[in-house]
Design an enzyme around this catalytic site. Sequence first.
Site, PDB file in Angstrom:
ATOM      1  CB  CYS A  11     -10.364   5.845   4.101  1.00 49.74           C
ATOM      2  SG  CYS A  11     -10.133   4.993   5.777  1.00 49.74           S
ATOM      3  CB  CYS A  54      -8.671   7.077   7.212  1.00 48.16           C
ATOM      4  SG  CYS A  54      -8.856   5.462   7.264  1.00 48.16           S
ATOM      5  CG  ASP A  55      -7.813  10.592   4.939  1.00 47.73           C
ATOM      6  OD1 ASP A  55      -7.151  10.900   5.863  1.00 47.73           O
ATOM      7  OD2 ASP A  55      -7.815   9.819   3.918  1.00 47.73           O
TER       8      ASP A  55
HETATM    9  C1  LIG Z   1      -4.417   6.695   1.035  1.00 48.77           C
HETATM   10  C2  LIG Z   1      -4.845   5.570   2.159  1.00 48.77           C
HETATM   11  C3  LIG Z   1      -5.458   6.078   4.026  1.00 48.77           C
HETATM   12  C4  LIG Z   1      -6.013   5.374   5.119  1.00 48.77           C
HETATM   13  N1  LIG Z   1      -5.519   6.719   5.710  1.00 48.77           N
HETATM   14  C5  LIG Z   1      -6.145   5.635   7.098  1.00 48.77           C
HETATM   15  C6  LIG Z   1      -5.768   6.455   8.843  1.00 48.77           C
HETATM   16  O1  LIG Z   1      -6.080   7.375   8.184  1.00 48.77           O
HETATM   17  N2  LIG Z   1      -6.676   4.879   9.550  1.00 48.77           N
HETATM   18  C7  LIG Z   1      -6.730   4.115   9.316  1.00 48.77           C
HETATM   19  O2  LIG Z   1      -6.896   3.532  10.406  1.00 48.77           O
HETATM   20  N3  LIG Z   1      -6.655   2.789   8.534  1.00 48.77           N
HETATM   21  C8  LIG Z   1      -5.909   4.409   7.125  1.00 48.77           C
HETATM   22  N4  LIG Z   1      -6.052   3.368   5.983  1.00 48.77           N
HETATM   23  C9  LIG Z   1      -7.182   2.171   6.071  1.00 48.77           C
HETATM   24  C10 LIG Z   1      -5.185   1.120   6.527  1.00 48.77           C
HETATM   25  O3  LIG Z   1      -4.108   1.786   5.794  1.00 48.77           O
HETATM   26  C11 LIG Z   1      -6.024  -0.232   5.797  1.00 48.77           C
HETATM   27  O4  LIG Z   1      -6.882  -0.613   7.125  1.00 48.77           O
HETATM   28  C12 LIG Z   1      -5.166  -1.202   6.325  1.00 48.77           C
HETATM   29  O5  LIG Z   1      -3.259  -0.930   5.822  1.00 48.77           O
HETATM   30  C13 LIG Z   1      -4.811  -2.348   5.934  1.00 48.77           C
HETATM   31  O6  LIG Z   1      -4.155  -3.675   6.540  1.00 48.77           O
HETATM   32  P1  LIG Z   1      -3.488  -4.839   6.105  1.00 48.77           P
HETATM   33  O7  LIG Z   1      -2.144  -5.339   6.770  1.00 48.77           O
HETATM   34  O8  LIG Z   1      -4.675  -5.754   5.841  1.00 48.77           O
HETATM   35  O9  LIG Z   1      -3.288  -4.626   4.619  1.00 48.77           O
HETATM   36  P2  LIG Z   1      -2.563  -3.738   3.371  1.00 48.77           P
HETATM   37  O10 LIG Z   1      -2.080  -2.742   4.305  1.00 48.77           O
HETATM   38  O11 LIG Z   1      -3.435  -3.441   2.046  1.00 48.77           O
HETATM   39  O12 LIG Z   1      -1.333  -4.831   3.022  1.00 48.77           O
HETATM   40  C14 LIG Z   1      -0.673  -5.576   2.362  1.00 48.77           C
HETATM   41  C15 LIG Z   1       0.143  -5.576   2.027  1.00 48.77           C
HETATM   42  O13 LIG Z   1       0.527  -7.147   1.084  1.00 48.77           O
HETATM   43  C16 LIG Z   1       1.820  -7.552   0.772  1.00 48.77           C
HETATM   44  N5  LIG Z   1       1.717  -8.075  -0.579  1.00 48.77           N
HETATM   45  C17 LIG Z   1      -0.067  -8.100  -0.975  1.00 48.77           C
HETATM   46  N6  LIG Z   1       0.287  -8.878  -2.252  1.00 48.77           N
HETATM   47  C18 LIG Z   1       1.876  -9.634  -1.574  1.00 48.77           C
HETATM   48  C19 LIG Z   1       2.045 -10.700  -2.718  1.00 48.77           C
HETATM   49  N7  LIG Z   1       2.052 -11.641  -3.753  1.00 48.77           N
HETATM   50  N8  LIG Z   1       4.024 -10.886  -1.981  1.00 48.77           N
HETATM   51  C20 LIG Z   1       3.735 -10.521  -1.003  1.00 48.77           C
HETATM   52  N9  LIG Z   1       3.443  -9.646  -0.432  1.00 48.77           N
HETATM   53  C21 LIG Z   1       2.018  -8.841  -0.406  1.00 48.77           C
HETATM   54  C22 LIG Z   1       1.363  -5.542   0.342  1.00 48.77           C
HETATM   55  O14 LIG Z   1       2.973  -5.252   0.112  1.00 48.77           O
HETATM   56  C23 LIG Z   1       0.939  -4.886   1.638  1.00 48.77           C
HETATM   57  O15 LIG Z   1       2.200  -4.936   2.156  1.00 48.77           O
HETATM   58  C24 LIG Z   1      -6.138   4.261   4.381  1.00 48.77           C
HETATM   59  C25 LIG Z   1      -5.862   4.149   3.507  1.00 48.77           C
HETATM   60  C26 LIG Z   1      -4.736   3.797   2.275  1.00 48.77           C
HETATM   61  C27 LIG Z   1      -5.423   3.971   0.884  1.00 48.77           C
END
Ligand SMILES: Cc1cc2nc3c(=O)[nH]c(=O)nc-3n(C[C@H](O)[C@H](O)[C@H](O)COP(=O)(O)OP(=O)(O)OC[C@H]3O[C@@H](n4cnc5c(N)ncnc54)[C@H](O)[C@@H]3O)c2cc1C
Length: 311
Positions: free
Chosen positions: A127, A130-131
């Site tokens: 990202c 982010c970084d």
């Molecule tokens: C390394 C990294 C660094 C990042 N840094 C930043 C940053 O600095 N700032 C920023 O704004 N964004 C950052 N991002 C992006 C940010 O993390 C994502 O946009 C955000 O986490 C997305 O949130 P979400 O809740 O939509 O999904 P996710 O964070 O993908 O969460 C999905 C959830 O669903 C659960 N899940 C999946 N399948 C199942 C299942 N079958 N049963 C039950 N649960 C399930 C998983 O366990 C998880 O808890 C970063 C991403 C990465 C990978």
Amino acid sequence: MIIGSGPAGLTAAIYAARGFLNPLLITGNELGGQIATTTDVDNFPGFPNGVTGPELYDQMQKQAERFGTRTVFDEVVAVDLLHHPFKIRTTSDEFETKALIIATGASPRKLGVPGENEFLGRGVSYCATCDGFFFRNKEVMVVGGGDSALQEGLFLTKFANRVRIIHRRESLRAGPSLQERMKKNEKMQVVWNSAIREIQGNGAVQTVKLEDTRTGAQSETPVSGVFVYIGHEPNTGLFKDQLAMDHEGYLIADARLHTSIPGVFAAGEVHDKVFRQAIASAGYGCMASMEAEKFLAELEHNGYPDANRQP
Ligand SMILES: Cc1cc2nc3c(=O)[nH]c(=O)nc-3n(C[C@H](O)[C@H](O)[C@H](O)COP(=O)(O)OP(=O)(O)OC[C@H]3O[C@@H](n4cnc5c(N)ncnc54)[C@H](O)[C@@H]3O)c2cc1C
């Protein structure tokens, strides 16, 4: 019920709990979602000095539980959304729910090379928004050849001295206007026919082992950051043949996050492939929860909107 413990799922839980919807959240294996895998989060409002990903998760989790969210540390393995109330099965239990918020997110595709996991957050990133800021006056590489790789590469030129696009082939998939912008940007350069085979360093990324995909010859190149843009996989396998999805497998939802089945809502990266930010996902979690609240109030008065619908 809410599936997923990333920013979308936890924000949905905070709103649902404060709205007395008695939410139950199933975390999945990735506690806190993608954000919990990173060390420095500098762009989530409310943390002027930054916050680590695990700390942000912990704060959100506590906030959700403060208002009565029940948390189940398990993974959903099957759902039946074709009959109401919906059935949700985890590895060890079965639940019924009148409304469901899906916040299962997406996962960045990985290179699968040695050093990638070890240096995640210490030079390896998925990202640029982010970084990118951490790479001021440094040299970085972007892996990929599509629109996102070039868009993020161009964004990184705001910070980095040099941005090299590492691409396996001799031509890019990215659109012509992005390619044109890249050519005009003197900080950018493409390394054609090349693939990263290993990421090396000492505490942080220092070099990568590059392979020429035509000859197999390998070389070591110094670099501070490796940004991987080879696509994302939405975590939607569970909902196949039940919910409408686009050709990449992202859930289709309307502007109010209603999916193709009444009472099922999509929040966060499971349907948003544009913004991919924690705060954006948190916003979607809020919206989905508010819509779920309206749906449940309607349900109480008028019954399920499409009770005779055939699967
Ligand atoms: C390394 C990294 C660094 C990042 N840094 C930043 C940053 O600095 N700032 C920023 O704004 N964004 C950052 N991002 C992006 C940010 O993390 C994502 O946009 C955000 O986490 C997305 O949130 P979400 O809740 O939509 O999904 P996710 O964070 O993908 O969460 C999905 C959830 O669903 C659960 N899940 C999946 N399948 C199942 C299942 N079958 N049963 C039950 N649960 C399930 C998983 O366990 C998880 O808890 C970063 C991403 C990465 C990978």
